[in-house]
Write a protein that holds these residues in place. Structure first.
Motif, PDB file in Angstrom:
ATOM      1  N   THR A  35      -1.856   2.866 -13.050  1.00 49.65           N
ATOM      2  CA  THR A  35      -2.531   1.952 -13.044  1.00 49.65           C
ATOM      3  C   THR A  35      -3.533   2.426 -14.120  1.00 49.65           C
ATOM      4  O   THR A  35      -3.763   2.326 -14.664  1.00 49.65           O
TER       5      THR A  35
ATOM      6  N   ASN B  73      -2.657   6.680  -1.199  1.00 56.03           N
ATOM      7  CA  ASN B  73      -2.715   6.106  -2.082  1.00 56.03           C
ATOM      8  C   ASN B  73      -1.967   6.232  -2.544  1.00 56.03           C
ATOM      9  O   ASN B  73      -0.701   7.157  -2.313  1.00 56.03           O
TER      10      ASN B  73
ATOM     11  N   ASP C 296       0.357  -1.555  -0.400  1.00 53.11           N
ATOM     12  CA  ASP C 296       0.162   0.043  -0.074  1.00 53.11           C
ATOM     13  C   ASP C 296       1.174   1.106   0.261  1.00 53.11           C
ATOM     14  O   ASP C 296       1.800   1.323   0.085  1.00 53.11           O
TER      15      ASP C 296
ATOM     16  N   ALA D  21      -5.018   3.316  -6.974  1.00 45.35           N
ATOM     17  CA  ALA D  21      -6.154   3.481  -5.929  1.00 45.35           C
ATOM     18  C   ALA D  21      -5.325   1.830  -4.726  1.00 45.35           C
ATOM     19  O   ALA D  21      -5.466   0.674  -5.432  1.00 45.35           O
TER      20      ALA D  21
END
Length: 120
Positions: free
Chosen positions: A83, A62, A36, A57
């Protein structure tokens, strides 16, 4: 010379796929993973990678938030937002000074950019 790439994506299968493609193309790459945005920032500060690939995302931070933090801390390190999200983010990427490659465009565009950064 070994180059380090940090791949941050909340999908383990995407991280593995990108890793296999990059390592297949550039034998000198050492790929590290983050799950993340927060993990990406923490690992990048420790590892000081030569390239950072971020999904947009992701939980906690983010990709855009992580890129902002990373570009302030490591302005010389290339960051690519890789992405599926393509919601008019070109101007945001330009403001943060990062590249944007859509996953919809596929791996060839990503490899083209990585080849330019790490010529054989």
């Amino acid at each position: 010379m070994v180059k380090t790439v940090l791949i941050a994506d909340d999908s383990a299968s995407v991280r593995l796929s990108v890793q296999l493609v990059l390592e297949g193309r550039h034998k000198e790459l050492m790929v590290r993973e983050a799950a993340d945005g927060m993990d990406a920032v923490e690992k990048a500060k420790k590892l000081r990678p030569d390239l950072i690939l971020l999904d947009l995302a992701m939980p906690r931070l983010n990709g855009a938030e992580a890129a902002y933090v990373l570009k302030n801390d490591m302005p010389e390190t290339p960051v690519i937002l890789f992405t599926m999200t393509d919601l008019n983010i070109g101007s945001m990427c330009a403001a943060i000074d990062i590249d944007f490659i859509s996953k919809a465009d596929g791996v060839p565009k990503l490899l083209e950019r990585v080849d330019a950064l790490f010529p054989n």
